[in-house]
Design a protein around this motif. Structure first.
Motif, PDB file in Angstrom:
ATOM      1  N   GLY A   1      67.344 -22.882  12.431  1.00  0.00           N
ATOM      2  CA  GLY A   1      68.666 -22.735  11.826  1.00  0.00           C
ATOM      3  C   GLY A   1      69.764 -23.562  12.444  1.00  0.00           C
ATOM      4  N   ASN A   2      69.443 -24.488  13.337  1.00  0.00           N
ATOM      5  CA  ASN A   2      70.471 -25.323  13.955  1.00  0.00           C
ATOM      6  C   ASN A   2      70.870 -26.463  13.014  1.00  0.00           C
ATOM      7  OD1 ASN A   2      70.626 -23.793  16.220  1.00  0.00           O
ATOM      8  ND2 ASN A   2      69.759 -25.297  17.626  1.00  0.00           N
ATOM      9  N   ILE A   3      71.707 -26.124  12.030  1.00  0.00           N
ATOM     10  CA  ILE A   3      72.198 -27.096  11.048  1.00  0.00           C
ATOM     11  C   ILE A   3      73.674 -26.820  10.780  1.00  0.00           C
ATOM     12  CG2 ILE A   3      69.923 -27.359   9.975  1.00  0.00           C
ATOM     13  CD1 ILE A   3      70.909 -25.599   7.680  1.00  0.00           C
ATOM     14  N   ASP A   4      74.289 -27.699   9.984  1.00  0.00           N
ATOM     15  CA  ASP A   4      75.641 -27.496   9.448  1.00  0.00           C
ATOM     16  C   ASP A   4      76.703 -27.255  10.528  1.00  0.00           C
ATOM     17  OD1 ASP A   4      74.367 -27.731   7.035  1.00  0.00           O
ATOM     18  OD2 ASP A   4      74.333 -25.582   6.619  1.00  0.00           O
TER      19      ASP A   4
ATOM     20  N   GLY B   1      74.927 -23.281  12.152  1.00  0.00           N
ATOM     21  CA  GLY B   1      73.859 -22.332  11.888  1.00  0.00           C
ATOM     22  C   GLY B   1      73.734 -21.874  10.449  1.00  0.00           C
ATOM     23  N   ASN B   2      72.495 -21.656  10.036  1.00  0.00           N
ATOM     24  CA  ASN B   2      72.161 -21.060   8.749  1.00  0.00           C
ATOM     25  C   ASN B   2      70.727 -20.522   8.842  1.00  0.00           C
ATOM     26  OD1 ASN B   2      71.849 -20.316   6.115  1.00  0.00           O
ATOM     27  ND2 ASN B   2      72.187 -22.342   5.239  1.00  0.00           N
ATOM     28  N   PRO B   3      70.507 -19.187   8.677  1.00  0.00           N
ATOM     29  CA  PRO B   3      71.456 -18.212   8.133  1.00  0.00           C
ATOM     30  C   PRO B   3      72.393 -17.578   9.150  1.00  0.00           C
ATOM     31  CG  PRO B   3      69.332 -17.172   8.435  1.00  0.00           C
ATOM     32  CD  PRO B   3      69.142 -18.629   8.803  1.00  0.00           C
ATOM     33  N   ASP B   4      72.112 -17.674  10.450  1.00  0.00           N
ATOM     34  CA  ASP B   4      72.989 -17.082  11.455  1.00  0.00           C
ATOM     35  C   ASP B   4      74.099 -18.057  11.838  1.00  0.00           C
ATOM     36  OD1 ASP B   4      71.163 -15.070  11.356  1.00  0.00           O
ATOM     37  OD2 ASP B   4      70.436 -15.293  13.410  1.00  0.00           O
ATOM     38  N   LEU B   5      75.177 -17.521  12.355  1.00  0.00           N
ATOM     39  CA  LEU B   5      76.303 -18.332  12.824  1.00  0.00           C
ATOM     40  C   LEU B   5      76.334 -18.310  14.348  1.00  0.00           C
ATOM     41  CD1 LEU B   5      79.006 -19.866  12.355  1.00  0.00           C
ATOM     42  CD2 LEU B   5      80.117 -17.630  12.446  1.00  0.00           C
ATOM     43  N   TRP B   6      76.446 -19.492  14.956  1.00  0.00           N
ATOM     44  CA  TRP B   6      76.533 -19.630  16.404  1.00  0.00           C
ATOM     45  C   TRP B   6      77.768 -20.458  16.751  1.00  0.00           C
ATOM     46  CZ3 TRP B   6      72.799 -17.282  19.439  1.00  0.00           C
ATOM     47  CH2 TRP B   6      71.636 -16.879  18.780  1.00  0.00           C
TER      48      TRP B   6
ATOM     49  N   LYS C   1      74.655 -12.450  12.972  1.00  0.00           N
ATOM     50  CA  LYS C   1      73.456 -12.514  12.151  1.00  0.00           C
ATOM     51  C   LYS C   1      73.784 -12.209  10.701  1.00  0.00           C
ATOM     52  CE  LYS C   1      69.513 -10.963  13.476  1.00  0.00           C
ATOM     53  NZ  LYS C   1      68.823 -12.262  13.569  1.00  0.00           N
ATOM     54  N   GLY C   2      72.976 -12.770   9.794  1.00  0.00           N
ATOM     55  CA  GLY C   2      73.104 -12.425   8.394  1.00  0.00           C
ATOM     56  C   GLY C   2      73.423 -13.608   7.516  1.00  0.00           C
ATOM     57  N   ARG C   3      73.033 -13.509   6.282  1.00  0.00           N
ATOM     58  CA  ARG C   3      73.241 -14.572   5.313  1.00  0.00           C
ATOM     59  C   ARG C   3      74.582 -14.404   4.605  1.00  0.00           C
ATOM     60  NH1 ARG C   3      68.724 -17.462   4.375  1.00  0.00           N
ATOM     61  NH2 ARG C   3      69.604 -18.298   2.457  1.00  0.00           N
ATOM     62  N   PHE C   4      75.037 -15.516   3.989  1.00  0.00           N
ATOM     63  CA  PHE C   4      76.191 -15.515   3.106  1.00  0.00           C
ATOM     64  C   PHE C   4      77.460 -15.044   3.808  1.00  0.00           C
ATOM     65  CE2 PHE C   4      72.442 -14.384   0.419  1.00  0.00           C
ATOM     66  CZ  PHE C   4      72.257 -15.635  -0.119  1.00  0.00           C
ATOM     67  N   GLN C   5      77.666 -15.511   5.019  1.00  0.00           N
ATOM     68  CA  GLN C   5      78.892 -15.187   5.724  1.00  0.00           C
ATOM     69  C   GLN C   5      79.950 -16.248   5.422  1.00  0.00           C
ATOM     70  OE1 GLN C   5      78.547 -13.728   9.792  1.00  0.00           O
ATOM     71  NE2 GLN C   5      76.360 -14.046   9.640  1.00  0.00           N
TER      72      GLN C   5
END
Length: 245
Positions: A187-190, A206-211, A230-234
């Motif tokens: 998920g290390n993107i965007d 991050g996707n789906p999590d935000l870091w 954690k979580g999608r669509f944030q």
């Protein structure tokens, strides 16, 4: 619109602009900018409108880039010019086939000049060279320009965040470290980057999590601090010194 990516908002003076990516017939194009007064626009509401491909008040012909299949618009406003960094799908792509990052500039948000390729996978010779030059983000600090990009490396998990630096917003950008800024993990993107009013810089990804991490003043290293949701669509909104999730 076949499907849409999350739009990007930038404020220029008392005006707010949104750029978004849609895909037509399987190819990405950049749409926008949707425009309105900063005082009259609720960021979240405007984002929803843009993501539905409804134009509130648009001064440019859409899609704004018609000579390349571009996606992931990352606008940087510097000295009266909008620098729009994008990813780029190759003409023969059947899925994602992205090996470089493009730049387009405008002084009126209507007419755009193609500035060519400002960085590519070859900028990072330690990375996989065949694909995965995905969504970039750029920022200026102390007269230097930093480009944060997600790229692939051998062996899974294979996603990292890299950083390149240039003396001009038009590049050319050069690898700042010779290795990832953020090491590989799922998920290390965007990536996106933000400098708060107190001068503290933050890198989010991050996707789906935000870091996120706090960047040092050199913009190519960080302190041992991480936030994680954690979580999608944030959705995230930056307001003054607060990031609301």
């Amino acid at each position: 619109c076949l499907y849409r990516y999350l739009p990007v908002l930038r404020q220029v003076g008392d005006r707010a602009f949104i750029f978004s990516t849609t895909r037509f017939f399987g190819k990405p194009v950049i749409w926008g900018p949707v425009m309105g007064t900063h005082s009259s626009l609720h960021y979240f509401a405007l984002s929803i409108v843009a993501s539905l491909c409804v134009t509130l008040h648009c001064h440019s012909e859409n899609p704004i880039i018609q000579t390349n299949f571009t996606a992931d618009p990352a606008p940087l406003v510097y000295k009266g010019t909008v620098y729009l960094y994008t990813s780029h799908d190759e003409d023969d792509a059947t899925g994602f086939k992205m090996v470089n990052w493009k730049l387009y500039t405008s002084t009126d948000i209507v007419n755009w000049t193609d500035r060519g390729t400002v960085a590519s996978l070859a900028t990072f010779p330690w990375a996989v060279q065949t694909n995965n030059a995905w969504a970039p983000q750029a920022i200026e600090r102390s007269g230097r320009f930093y480009l944060y990009v997600p790229i692939g490396v051998p062996a899974r998990p294979d996603r990292v965040i890299a950083v390149a630096v240039a003396d001009r917003p038009s590049g050319p950008f050069k690898d700042a470290l010779g290795h990832p800024l953020i090491d590989k993990a799922p998920g290390n993107i965007d990536p996106t980057v933000f400098i708060d009013d107190d001068g503290q810089a933050y890198l989010y990804w991050g996707n789906p999590d935000l870091w996120c991490v706090k960047l040092n003043k050199d913009m190519i290293s960080y302190v041992v601090f991480r936030c994680h949701r954690k979580g999608r669509f944030q959705a995230a909104e930056l307001s003054g010194r607060t990031m609301v999730l």
